[in-house]
Scaffold this active site. Sequence first.
Site, short mmCIF file in Angstrom:
data_model
loop_
_atom_site.label_atom_id
_atom_site.label_comp_id
_atom_site.label_asym_id
_atom_site.label_seq_id
_atom_site.Cartn_x
_atom_site.Cartn_y
_atom_site.Cartn_z
N ASP A 67 -48.96 -101.32 -99.44
CA ASP A 67 -47.72 -101.24 -99.48
C ASP A 67 -47.15 -102.02 -98.42
OD1 ASP A 67 -47.84 -97.74 -98.33
OD2 ASP A 67 -48.80 -99.52 -97.57
N ASN A 133 -44.51 -85.51 -97.55
CA ASN A 133 -43.89 -85.24 -98.77
C ASN A 133 -44.84 -85.57 -100.02
OD1 ASN A 133 -43.73 -87.88 -99.27
ND2 ASN A 133 -41.62 -87.95 -99.35
N HIS A 135 -46.22 -88.35 -100.57
CA HIS A 135 -46.28 -89.80 -101.28
C HIS A 135 -47.60 -90.40 -101.18
CE1 HIS A 135 -44.74 -91.23 -97.23
NE2 HIS A 135 -45.71 -91.94 -97.42
N GLU A 140 -42.61 -92.09 -103.72
CA GLU A 140 -42.21 -91.08 -103.19
C GLU A 140 -41.97 -89.98 -104.54
OE1 GLU A 140 -40.66 -92.34 -99.38
OE2 GLU A 140 -41.48 -90.50 -100.14
C1 GLP Z 1 -46.79 -94.29 -95.05
C2 GLP Z 1 -47.56 -95.25 -95.97
C3 GLP Z 1 -48.70 -94.45 -96.64
C4 GLP Z 1 -49.47 -93.70 -95.50
C5 GLP Z 1 -48.40 -92.39 -94.98
C6 GLP Z 1 -49.00 -91.60 -93.97
O1 GLP Z 1 -45.60 -94.12 -95.54
N1 GLP Z 1 -46.69 -95.75 -96.90
O2 GLP Z 1 -49.64 -95.32 -97.04
O3 GLP Z 1 -50.58 -92.94 -96.21
O4 GLP Z 1 -47.43 -93.03 -94.51
O5 GLP Z 1 -49.23 -92.13 -92.75
P1 GLP Z 1 -50.05 -91.53 -91.72
O6 GLP Z 1 -51.54 -92.00 -92.16
O7 GLP Z 1 -49.60 -92.15 -90.46
O8 GLP Z 1 -49.73 -90.07 -91.63
#
Ligand code: GLP
Length: 239
Positions: A67, A133, A135, A140
Amino acid sequence: MKASRFIALQDARSVGQQAALLIARQIKDKPDASIVFPTGKTPLPLYAVLRQMSGLGWSKTRLFQLDEYVKPTGLQEPLPYETFATFLNRELWHHIGGNKYYIQDYLACPDAYEKQLSENGGPDLVILGIGGNGHIAFNEPGSSPDSITRVVSLAPKTLNANFGDSNKAGYPTEAITMGLATILASKQIILLATGVNKQDIVAQAFAPDTEPSVHCPASWLKRHPCLTVMTDFEFPLSK
Ligand code: GLP
């Protein structure tokens, strides 16, 4: 048919080490595999191990981004935030070979990204984190399990988690993301979740007595035949 596995390890470093072994196995089994990489804090220990793993044959591997933020119209460089492409290049991609596919290059033609992913029998392996949340990527709550690569609006909770005050001028409010169907089409999925702040959402997503729900995008992973969930905490299904 490989089974799904839930593996609780002692700390985030161990999660990174064990996940790196699965990726090394994937590359050994299929040197030109299509592998999808996430960003965020969770994969950092994994990328640190992969950078040190000499002798991994990345040269034919096809590397894809999960993403990316959509740059607000008219925003000039230098951007007030770090792009996921910059993050991935710094943390891993500039340290390894392989053919790199940046999702932002497909903003005008998301279907072409889907086509690249599906070429050569892919996607072979999608590596995921999970948002607070539920996602995955930037799918989302409310995202359809049939969703494919597309531009999405970011939820306030995600904007706050990623940028702090989500009303900051000049910060992205949209992203381009692989869809849930895109992710679920992968032969193998590894979900990494570390830190006590992820325990509840992981337990909710994988609660054994509930069906997948659009309210928790990660819950659709329960249906995948080759899922490995790796955490640094125990939860009901880990053994
Ligand atoms: C972002 C990314 C996700 C990721 C998530 C959690 O929103 N789009 O791909 O898994 O956050 O990030 P973290 O690993 O820093 O908690």
